[in-house]
Design a protein around this motif. Sequence first.
Motif, PDB file in Angstrom:
ATOM      1  N   GLY A  35       0.925  -1.240   0.164  1.00  0.00           N
ATOM      2  CA  GLY A  35       0.105  -0.003  -0.061  1.00  0.00           C
ATOM      3  C   GLY A  35       0.879   1.192   0.036  1.00  0.00           C
ATOM      4  N   GLY A  36       1.838   1.228   0.836  1.00  0.00           N
ATOM      5  CA  GLY A  36       2.672   2.471   0.995  1.00  0.00           C
ATOM      6  C   GLY A  36       3.506   2.799  -0.690  1.00  0.00           C
ATOM      7  N   THR A  37       3.987   1.620  -1.090  1.00  0.00           N
ATOM      8  CA  THR A  37       4.625   1.582  -2.363  1.00  0.00           C
ATOM      9  C   THR A  37       3.575   2.051  -3.558  1.00  0.00           C
ATOM     10  OG1 THR A  37       5.910  -0.309  -1.791  1.00  0.00           O
ATOM     11  CG2 THR A  37       5.928   0.225  -3.984  1.00  0.00           C
ATOM     12  N   LEU A  38       2.484   1.685  -3.438  1.00  0.00           N
ATOM     13  CA  LEU A  38       1.378   2.123  -4.445  1.00  0.00           C
ATOM     14  C   LEU A  38       1.099   3.598  -4.191  1.00  0.00           C
ATOM     15  CD1 LEU A  38      -1.209  -0.667  -4.556  1.00  0.00           C
ATOM     16  CD2 LEU A  38       0.283  -0.007  -6.457  1.00  0.00           C
ATOM     17  N   MET A  39       1.092   4.094  -2.974  1.00  0.00           N
ATOM     18  CA  MET A  39       1.049   5.557  -2.989  1.00  0.00           C
ATOM     19  C   MET A  39       2.168   6.504  -3.466  1.00  0.00           C
ATOM     20  SD  MET A  39      -0.903   5.990   0.782  1.00  0.00           S
ATOM     21  CE  MET A  39       0.244   5.285   1.769  1.00  0.00           C
ATOM     22  N   VAL A  40       3.301   5.921  -3.257  1.00  0.00           N
ATOM     23  CA  VAL A  40       4.394   6.512  -3.697  1.00  0.00           C
ATOM     24  C   VAL A  40       4.427   6.603  -5.209  1.00  0.00           C
ATOM     25  CG1 VAL A  40       6.987   6.455  -3.967  1.00  0.00           C
ATOM     26  CG2 VAL A  40       5.916   6.192  -1.811  1.00  0.00           C
ATOM     27  N   LEU A  41       4.322   5.392  -5.782  1.00  0.00           N
ATOM     28  CA  LEU A  41       4.053   5.138  -7.389  1.00  0.00           C
ATOM     29  C   LEU A  41       3.278   6.161  -7.791  1.00  0.00           C
ATOM     30  CD1 LEU A  41       4.896   3.588  -9.918  1.00  0.00           C
ATOM     31  CD2 LEU A  41       3.087   1.877  -9.371  1.00  0.00           C
ATOM     32  N   ALA A  42       2.056   6.242  -7.157  1.00  0.00           N
ATOM     33  CA  ALA A  42       1.059   6.968  -7.647  1.00  0.00           C
ATOM     34  C   ALA A  42       1.518   8.517  -7.769  1.00  0.00           C
ATOM     35  CB  ALA A  42      -0.133   6.942  -6.718  1.00  0.00           C
ATOM     36  N   LEU A  43       2.195   8.907  -6.882  1.00  0.00           N
ATOM     37  CA  LEU A  43       2.669  10.443  -7.106  1.00  0.00           C
ATOM     38  C   LEU A  43       3.665  10.290  -8.043  1.00  0.00           C
ATOM     39  CD1 LEU A  43       3.652  11.178  -3.181  1.00  0.00           C
ATOM     40  CD2 LEU A  43       1.685  12.371  -4.529  1.00  0.00           C
ATOM     41  N   VAL A  44       4.439   9.542  -8.464  1.00  0.00           N
ATOM     42  CA  VAL A  44       5.427   9.524  -9.340  1.00  0.00           C
ATOM     43  C   VAL A  44       4.859   9.412 -10.756  1.00  0.00           C
ATOM     44  CG1 VAL A  44       7.186   8.213 -10.778  1.00  0.00           C
ATOM     45  CG2 VAL A  44       7.147   8.528  -8.232  1.00  0.00           C
ATOM     46  N   CYS A  46       1.377  10.485 -11.321  1.00  0.00           N
ATOM     47  CA  CYS A  46       0.764  11.822 -11.443  1.00  0.00           C
ATOM     48  C   CYS A  46       1.659  12.923 -11.898  1.00  0.00           C
ATOM     49  CB  CYS A  46       0.171  11.922 -10.320  1.00  0.00           C
ATOM     50  SG  CYS A  46      -1.582  10.841  -9.838  1.00  0.00           S
ATOM     51  N   VAL A  47       2.829  13.138 -11.222  1.00  0.00           N
ATOM     52  CA  VAL A  47       3.876  13.850 -11.774  1.00  0.00           C
ATOM     53  C   VAL A  47       4.275  14.035 -13.074  1.00  0.00           C
ATOM     54  CG1 VAL A  47       6.201  14.983 -11.068  1.00  0.00           C
ATOM     55  CG2 VAL A  47       4.339  14.633  -9.265  1.00  0.00           C
ATOM     56  N   SER A  48       4.662  12.668 -13.470  1.00  0.00           N
ATOM     57  CA  SER A  48       5.036  12.238 -14.803  1.00  0.00           C
ATOM     58  C   SER A  48       3.926  12.808 -15.659  1.00  0.00           C
ATOM     59  CB  SER A  48       5.740  10.993 -14.793  1.00  0.00           C
ATOM     60  OG  SER A  48       4.621   9.960 -14.532  1.00  0.00           O
ATOM     61  N   ALA A  49       2.634  12.275 -15.537  1.00  0.00           N
ATOM     62  CA  ALA A  49       1.762  12.620 -16.435  1.00  0.00           C
ATOM     63  C   ALA A  49       1.271  14.124 -16.455  1.00  0.00           C
ATOM     64  CB  ALA A  49       0.374  11.901 -15.784  1.00  0.00           C
ATOM     65  N   TYR A  50       1.798  14.938 -15.517  1.00  0.00           N
ATOM     66  CA  TYR A  50       1.475  16.299 -15.402  1.00  0.00           C
ATOM     67  C   TYR A  50       2.506  17.111 -16.483  1.00  0.00           C
ATOM     68  CZ  TYR A  50       1.233  21.175 -14.293  1.00  0.00           C
ATOM     69  OH  TYR A  50       1.187  22.513 -14.200  1.00  0.00           O
ATOM     70  N   LEU A  51       3.824  16.483 -16.309  1.00  0.00           N
ATOM     71  CA  LEU A  51       4.770  16.751 -16.985  1.00  0.00           C
ATOM     72  C   LEU A  51       4.804  16.460 -18.475  1.00  0.00           C
ATOM     73  CD1 LEU A  51       7.737  16.417 -14.620  1.00  0.00           C
ATOM     74  CD2 LEU A  51       6.546  18.647 -15.023  1.00  0.00           C
ATOM     75  N   LEU A  52       4.430  15.272 -18.845  1.00  0.00           N
ATOM     76  CA  LEU A  52       4.086  15.172 -20.092  1.00  0.00           C
ATOM     77  C   LEU A  52       3.082  15.809 -20.942  1.00  0.00           C
ATOM     78  CD1 LEU A  52       4.945  12.825 -22.356  1.00  0.00           C
ATOM     79  CD2 LEU A  52       3.162  11.512 -21.351  1.00  0.00           C
ATOM     80  N   ALA A  65      -1.199  11.104 -21.491  1.00  0.00           N
ATOM     81  CA  ALA A  65      -0.933  11.640 -20.207  1.00  0.00           C
ATOM     82  C   ALA A  65      -1.977  11.570 -19.395  1.00  0.00           C
ATOM     83  CB  ALA A  65      -0.201  12.901 -20.490  1.00  0.00           C
ATOM     84  N   ILE A  66      -3.184  11.865 -19.700  1.00  0.00           N
ATOM     85  CA  ILE A  66      -4.538  12.083 -19.053  1.00  0.00           C
ATOM     86  C   ILE A  66      -4.725  10.358 -18.455  1.00  0.00           C
ATOM     87  CG2 ILE A  66      -6.646  12.240 -19.106  1.00  0.00           C
ATOM     88  CD1 ILE A  66      -6.496  14.695 -20.920  1.00  0.00           C
ATOM     89  N   THR A  67      -4.478   9.580 -19.497  1.00  0.00           N
ATOM     90  CA  THR A  67      -4.753   7.993 -19.041  1.00  0.00           C
ATOM     91  C   THR A  67      -3.465   7.642 -17.787  1.00  0.00           C
ATOM     92  OG1 THR A  67      -5.660   7.662 -21.362  1.00  0.00           O
ATOM     93  CG2 THR A  67      -4.904   5.786 -19.819  1.00  0.00           C
ATOM     94  N   LEU A  68      -2.386   8.209 -18.202  1.00  0.00           N
ATOM     95  CA  LEU A  68      -1.438   7.769 -17.149  1.00  0.00           C
ATOM     96  C   LEU A  68      -1.784   8.532 -15.711  1.00  0.00           C
ATOM     97  CD1 LEU A  68       1.223   6.463 -16.863  1.00  0.00           C
ATOM     98  CD2 LEU A  68       2.447   8.541 -17.414  1.00  0.00           C
ATOM     99  N   GLY A  69      -2.055   9.658 -15.866  1.00  0.00           N
ATOM    100  CA  GLY A  69      -2.672  10.340 -14.599  1.00  0.00           C
ATOM    101  C   GLY A  69      -3.750   9.897 -13.923  1.00  0.00           C
ATOM    102  N   LEU A  70      -4.759   9.058 -14.807  1.00  0.00           N
ATOM    103  CA  LEU A  70      -5.729   8.465 -13.949  1.00  0.00           C
ATOM    104  C   LEU A  70      -5.414   7.301 -13.431  1.00  0.00           C
ATOM    105  CD1 LEU A  70      -8.437   9.321 -16.524  1.00  0.00           C
ATOM    106  CD2 LEU A  70      -8.500  10.102 -14.220  1.00  0.00           C
ATOM    107  N   CYS A  71      -4.528   6.373 -14.186  1.00  0.00           N
ATOM    108  CA  CYS A  71      -3.998   5.050 -13.669  1.00  0.00           C
ATOM    109  C   CYS A  71      -3.274   5.528 -12.153  1.00  0.00           C
ATOM    110  CB  CYS A  71      -3.005   4.436 -14.639  1.00  0.00           C
ATOM    111  SG  CYS A  71      -3.862   3.842 -16.068  1.00  0.00           S
TER     112      CYS A  71
END
Length: 118
Positions: A35-44, A46-52, A65-71
């Motif tokens: 669960g902790g790893t998934l939360m950190v992965l989610a931040l990564v 979302c930030v990469s989707a925003y930058l993309l 990028a929107i699809t990546l952000g939703l994932c």
Amino acid sequence: MTTTEPRADRFVRELAELKIPDPAAGRAALWLRLGGTLMVLALVLCVSAYLLAHSTTDPLEQRDAITLGLCGVGAGVVGGALFLRYSLTGFLRFWLARQSYDLDALAERLIDAQKGRG
């Protein structure tokens, strides 16, 4: 109530008698880390989707990028739920055992008080 046995030792013994599994053992720790790893992965994600999405004017790449952000949002929700569930489970399991022990001690004191008066 035995007076020779310390309270902490009696508590540990009664926990063993109740067969309450140790919250630190088993798969609970694995799910908590997942669960902790998934939360950190989610931040990564979302930030990469925003930058993309903001680094291009191509609508096809922005939709990716929107699809990546939703994932990333989905991974964050699942990770948060797993983390919350397994961290609260360990705490509440100990709390319930502690309540059981305290109620037992209170009942023994009340019985001793009734025997002393009667």
